[in-house]
Each structure stands twice: as structure tokens, then as C-alpha cells.
Design a protein around this motif. Structure first.
Motif, short mmCIF file in Angstrom:
data_model
loop_
_atom_site.label_atom_id
_atom_site.label_comp_id
_atom_site.label_asym_id
_atom_site.label_seq_id
_atom_site.Cartn_x
_atom_site.Cartn_y
_atom_site.Cartn_z
N THR A 1 81.74 63.43 -19.05
CA THR A 1 83.27 63.40 -18.86
C THR A 1 83.89 64.61 -18.23
O THR A 1 84.24 65.61 -19.16
CB THR A 1 83.55 63.02 -19.86
OG1 THR A 1 83.71 61.56 -20.69
CG2 THR A 1 85.22 62.59 -20.00
N ASP A 2 84.59 64.56 -16.87
CA ASP A 2 85.03 65.92 -16.33
C ASP A 2 86.62 66.16 -17.54
O ASP A 2 87.30 64.81 -17.80
CB ASP A 2 85.46 65.77 -15.11
CG ASP A 2 86.30 66.68 -14.38
OD1 ASP A 2 86.57 67.75 -15.45
OD2 ASP A 2 85.48 67.07 -13.43
N GLU B 1 80.30 72.93 -14.18
CA GLU B 1 80.25 73.01 -12.84
C GLU B 1 81.24 72.56 -11.63
O GLU B 1 81.39 71.76 -11.85
CB GLU B 1 79.51 70.97 -12.51
CG GLU B 1 78.07 70.42 -13.78
CD GLU B 1 77.69 69.56 -12.61
OE1 GLU B 1 78.46 68.20 -12.21
OE2 GLU B 1 76.36 69.43 -13.03
N ALA B 2 80.93 73.67 -11.25
CA ALA B 2 81.98 73.74 -9.69
C ALA B 2 83.58 74.02 -10.45
O ALA B 2 84.43 73.25 -9.65
CB ALA B 2 81.73 72.82 -8.74
N VAL C 1 88.27 75.07 -15.47
CA VAL C 1 87.80 76.24 -16.36
C VAL C 1 89.05 77.16 -16.68
O VAL C 1 89.26 77.38 -18.22
CB VAL C 1 86.73 77.44 -15.80
CG1 VAL C 1 86.06 79.02 -16.48
CG2 VAL C 1 85.25 76.61 -15.80
N ASP C 2 89.93 76.86 -15.69
CA ASP C 2 91.02 78.36 -15.88
C ASP C 2 92.01 77.54 -16.75
O ASP C 2 92.93 77.83 -17.24
CB ASP C 2 91.59 78.94 -14.46
CG ASP C 2 90.40 78.98 -14.12
OD1 ASP C 2 89.81 79.97 -13.96
OD2 ASP C 2 90.63 79.19 -12.71
N ASP C 3 91.46 76.36 -16.81
CA ASP C 3 92.88 75.60 -17.72
C ASP C 3 92.75 75.97 -19.50
O ASP C 3 93.33 75.82 -20.12
CB ASP C 3 92.73 74.33 -17.97
CG ASP C 3 93.29 73.18 -16.77
OD1 ASP C 3 93.82 73.88 -15.94
OD2 ASP C 3 92.54 72.23 -16.49
#
Length: 113
Positions: free
Chosen positions: A9-10, A103-104, A14-16
Motif C-alpha cells: 500500500t502506497d 519506490e520512486a 519519502v519527504d512526508d
């Protein structure tokens, strides 16, 4: 179980998640705390503090106790190992740890049974 067969689950970018902090995510109806820990990467554990039943572990303080990377519950100050979910003070209050990958630039979580 192979990480290739897990249901990912997305949850966020990352920056959050600020370094040495956590966020709460709802993954398949489960409250999960996702942490970004310096060079140690990302970890996910259940967000519900088993002693109080409150969904608060994502708001705890991140640190280390010996070789353990931990979060301290904001309510009762129990320390939970971010790699395993083990409660260091009271193992009977341990929580589940979950798989995390990036991922990405996105953080993905897969629940462990």
C-alpha cells in the motif's frame, strides 16, 4: 513470505516523513505507524499502544536503547523496537512489525499477518 507476494500500500512520499519521526497510515483498515530513522531507513509497526488502546505510537519519540532502534509510547513510555515490534519493558505488550519499501520516492507498507 517473500516480499514480492505481499500486498503493498502506497502511504506517502519519502519527504512526508521527517527524519527521526513517524506518521500514521491506514493500511487495509489497520492503523500503522511509519517511521523514518536516519541511516536506518524506514520502519512500520502497529500504531495502537496495546496498554492504552490509543492510536498514538506514531507520535512517540524515536531513539535507541543499546542495539535497538525504538519509539517510546507517548502515553506510558514503553519502548517498542521498530524492527520487530517487541515491547522492551513488557514483551506481552509487543506489536506487529510490517514490511516497508521505497519506490520512486514513495513509501509503501505491506502488513505482516
Amino acid at each position: 513470505m517473500s516480499t514480492d507476494t505481499l500486498a503493498w500500500t502506497d502511504v506517502c512520499t519519502v519527504d512526508d516523513i521527517l527524519p527521526d519521526a513517524g506518521v500514521c497510515a491506514l493500511v487495509d483498515g489497520r492503523h500503522v505507524a511509519v517511521f523514518r530513522v536516519g541511516a536506518d531507513g524506514f520502519h512500520a509497526i502497529d500504531n495502537v499502544d496495546p496498554k492504552s488502546g490509543a492510536s498514538v505510537l506514531s507520535r512517540g519519540l524515536v531513539g535507541s536503547l543499546g542495539e535497538h532502534v525504538v519509539v517510546a509510547s507517548p502515553l506510558y513510555k514503553n519502548h517498542f523496537d521498530l524492527r520487530t515490534g517487541e515491547c522492551l519493558e513488557a514483551p506481552e505488550h509487543s506489536v506487529k512489525a510490517h514490511a516497508v519499501r521505497v519506490e520512486a520516492g514513495r513509501v509503501l507498507v505491506a502488513l505482516n499477518a
